[in-house]
Each structure stands twice: as structure tokens, then as C-alpha cells.
Design an enzyme around this catalytic site. Structure first.
Site, mmCIF file in Angstrom:
data_model
loop_
_atom_site.group_PDB
_atom_site.id
_atom_site.type_symbol
_atom_site.label_atom_id
_atom_site.label_comp_id
_atom_site.label_asym_id
_atom_site.label_seq_id
_atom_site.Cartn_x
_atom_site.Cartn_y
_atom_site.Cartn_z
ATOM 1 N N ARG A 1 0.796 -1.245 -0.269
ATOM 2 C CA ARG A 1 -0.084 -0.089 0.065
ATOM 3 C C ARG A 1 0.968 1.271 0.221
ATOM 4 N NH1 ARG A 1 -2.716 -4.088 1.809
ATOM 5 N NH2 ARG A 1 -0.807 -4.483 2.670
ATOM 6 N N THR A 2 1.821 1.387 0.916
ATOM 7 C CA THR A 2 2.439 2.716 1.165
ATOM 8 C C THR A 2 3.430 3.030 -0.004
ATOM 9 O OG1 THR A 2 2.583 1.939 3.521
ATOM 10 C CG2 THR A 2 4.138 3.811 2.765
ATOM 11 N N ARG B 1 11.259 3.811 3.999
ATOM 12 C CA ARG B 1 10.843 2.753 4.855
ATOM 13 C C ARG B 1 12.084 1.971 5.306
ATOM 14 N NH1 ARG B 1 5.586 -0.920 5.015
ATOM 15 N NH2 ARG B 1 4.588 1.101 5.444
ATOM 16 N N LYS C 1 25.705 -5.922 -0.913
ATOM 17 C CA LYS C 1 27.082 -5.943 -0.771
ATOM 18 C C LYS C 1 27.970 -5.406 0.170
ATOM 19 C CE LYS C 1 26.850 -5.541 -5.949
ATOM 20 N NZ LYS C 1 26.891 -4.262 -6.980
ATOM 21 N N HIS D 1 4.506 5.943 11.761
ATOM 22 C CA HIS D 1 4.114 5.496 10.284
ATOM 23 C C HIS D 1 3.215 6.781 9.941
ATOM 24 C CE1 HIS D 1 3.076 4.046 6.189
ATOM 25 N NE2 HIS D 1 2.605 2.710 6.719
HETATM 26 N N1 CP Z 1 -0.333 -0.024 5.795
HETATM 27 C C1 CP Z 1 0.922 -0.471 5.360
HETATM 28 O O1 CP Z 1 1.811 0.406 5.718
HETATM 29 O O2 CP Z 1 0.827 -1.334 4.327
HETATM 30 P P1 CP Z 1 2.110 -1.946 3.359
HETATM 31 O O3 CP Z 1 3.077 -2.479 4.566
HETATM 32 O O4 CP Z 1 1.602 -2.796 2.556
HETATM 33 O O5 CP Z 1 2.694 -0.510 3.003
#
Ligand code: CP
Length: 312
Positions: A59-60, A109, A87, A142
Site C-alpha cells: 500500500r504505502t 521505509r 554488498k 508511520h
Molecule cells: N499499511 C501499510 O503500511 O501497508 P504496507 O506495509 O503494505 O505498505
């Protein structure tokens, strides 16, 4: 109130209530754009954005990429699997090499809490420092998930002041829980966390939230249930006997929602462990706004990117 108080989005903790309202108002406008036949505006033309993902995401990552493309930005995607990280290249070297290619914004992320904060403090020495957006750092924050969650509640129920939101599930390992708590409290909502005592941090009440270990009590109390998945990939030891037992005591099914005899909004950030925290008949019920959350994520991320780019 036309500008954010920050040039990075590292966490909700750093934002003011004005920042939150500005993101929502801007997202309202972008949501209108997304409902047009031509869903693209030129706002970020000539801005280059790198999506740098060291952890899995559906999603993100897709939502950021779509948001960037809807704003006419140039987009590059990096995922650590298949990269020179394998590496032995460090995080800072990797990002500095990406920035050397004239990238203006980094969406990252990472599995380590604080990784985006580390980057933001190290890459800002140059004449054109990039904006850093935290797309999830380990068990910490998040922020865009919390923004899209609050935006979705606002869309469904209006102003969040006095609304009762229960966050149910694995609170201990969830970055979504912490960002949601910060966001909802800043917006004046009442928040309860619910889950087995082993999955609730000991000092969580210091954040001004109620704590319950009874999922039926949480459902009776709340206007909105935001259900979180068990973060199986982060469980180093056994926090409960089995997934079957977790589902028995903390899982939510359609019958439990219907028997409340009240309107309740059901949310989940995804991905869902169907049959564990939610049965399919609950996840796909009329109470659920789970796919609305995903839809709103694009507009909210467009707003964040647009407002941060305006800080440069
Ligand atoms: N909600 C969310 O962060 O989903 P993903 O891990 O698929 O990005």
C-alpha cells in the site's frame, strides 16, 4: 496557516494541530482532483522523488508512487533487495548516492526506528537539502498512515473532537498505533488501546489513552475500531499461545459488530491477517472503510508531498 511547521515528515509527534488541519484541507482538494477524468496536476513538475524501501510494502509504496505521479513529479524506486546494500553499502552511502543524482525528496521505509531521523540530520549539510518522509520506521512511527486514518474518520464522522477511537491488536510492535495515538490526541479524540497485556507497552497510559484487555468492552465503548495485525515478523518470543487462541479472544467477527446495535466504523491499515484479527465477514462488512482508507492514502500523500515541496 498555509505552510507546515517542518521541512521533513519524520513523525506525527513533531506536527502541530495546524499542520494536521492543513494536510487534511489540502488532501480534500487533491481528493477532488483524483475524482476527475484527468487525475494529474502539474504541481511537482521538475521535482524528483526517490522511494527508498528497505522493508516490504504494498500500500504505502504504491500509494506514494501514484501520489507522486499524479503531481507530475519524476519518480525513481529503490528496494534494498537486489541493490548494493546486499554488498555491504551503508544506509547513508546509499542515500547520498541517490541524492547525488539530483533527487529532491526521499520517501523511506526502514526496519530500524529512527532511520529517517538519522538521515534527515546527516543529509542536510548541502546547499539543496532534500526533504525526508518517513514511510514507516520499524516499530516507531508511520505518519502518513495516521494522517490517512484520521482523514478517513473525519470524512466518515466529521470533526474528531470527542470521537472515541479504539486501537485493537498488537500495540507493542505497531508503528501505526503510536502515530495514530499522537495524531488522534492532537485532534481531540478519545483513544483506547486494547489487546493482550503482553502486546501493550507498560507505559502506554502515559500517552493519555485508556487501556483494555477486553475486545467486547472496547467495541462497546468506541465509535471507530482501528484493528491492527499481529506483527508476526517482529515477534522474537511467544506473546500468546497460538494464533488460534488470539483469534478466539481478540479476533473480531461480523456477529460481534452487528450485536452492538450501534453504528461502528471498522478500520485496518492492512495487510489483514484474515481469520486472526478480523474474519472476512467483518473485514468486508458494511461497517468497514478499509478500502476507503487506501483510496484516501493517495490524496493524503499528495498533500504531504505538495506541502513539503513548498518548504524548499
Ligand atoms: N499499511 C501499510 O503500511 O501497508 P504496507 O506495509 O503494505 O505498505
Amino acid at each position: 496557516m498555509t505552510a507546515l511547521s517542518t521541512r521533513h515528515l519524520l513523525g506525527i509527534k513533531d506536527l502541530t494541530e495546524n499542520d494536521l488541519q492543513l494536510v487534511f484541507q489540502t488532501a480534500d482538494e487533491f481528493k477532488e482532483v483524483l475524482n476527475r477524468p484527468i487525475k494529474r496536476v502539474p504541481s511537482l513538475r521538475d521535482v524528483t522523488i526517490a522511494n527508498v524501501f528497505f522493508e516490504n510494502s504494498t500500500r504505502t509504496r504504491l500509494s506514494f508512487e501514484l501520489a507522486e505521479k499524479r503531481l507530475s513529479a519524476d519518480v525513481v524506486n529503490f528496494s534494498s533487495s537486489g541493490s548494493s546494500v546486499k554488498k555491504g553499502e551503508t544506509l547513508l552511502d546509499t542515500v547520498n548516492n541517490i541524492l547525488a543524482m539530483k533527487v529532491d525528496m526521499i520517501v523511506m521505509r526502514h526496519a530500524s526506528p529512527g532511520a529517517p531521523h538519522f538521515l534527515a540530520s546527516r543529509i542536510n549539510a548541502g546547499p539543496h537539502p532534500a526533504n525526508v518522509i518517513n514511510a514507516g520506521d520499524g516499530t516507531h512511527e508511520h505518519p502518513t498512515q495516521a494522517l490517512l486514518d484520521a482523514f478517513s474518520i473525519r470524512e466518515k464522522l466529521g470533526d474528531l473532537v470527542g470521537k472515541k477511537i479504539a486501537i485493537i491488536g498488537d500495540i507493542l510492535h505497531s508503528r501505526v498505533a503510536l502515530s495514530n495515538i499522537f495524531c488522534l490526541k492532537k485532534l481531540g479524540a478519545d483513544v483506547m488501546v486494547c489487546g493482550p497485556s503482553t502486546l501493550i507497552p507498560r507505559y502506554i497510559a502515559d500517552l493519555g489513552v485508556l487501556v483494555s484487555h477486553d475486545v467486547r468492552e472496547a467495541l462497546r465503548w468506541c465509535d471507530v475500531a482501528n484493528v491492527l495485525r499481529i506483527q508476526l515478523e517482529r515477534l522474537q518470543v511467544k506473546y500468546f499461545p497460538s494464533l488460534r487462541e488470539y483469534a478466539l479472544y481478540f479476533g473480531i467477527n461480523r456477529q460481534m459488530l452487528d450485536e452492538l446495535n450501534k453504528e461502528i466504523v471498522l478500520m485496518h491499515p492492512g495487510p489483514i491477517n484474515r481469520g486472526v484479527e478480523l474474519t472476512s465477514d467483518a473485514a468486508d462488512s458494511r461497517h468497514s472503510i478499509i478500502l476507503n482508507q487506501v483510496e484516501n492514502g493517495v490524496a493524503v500523500r499528495m498533500a504531504v508531498l505538495y506541502l513539503l515541496a513548498a518548504q524548499n
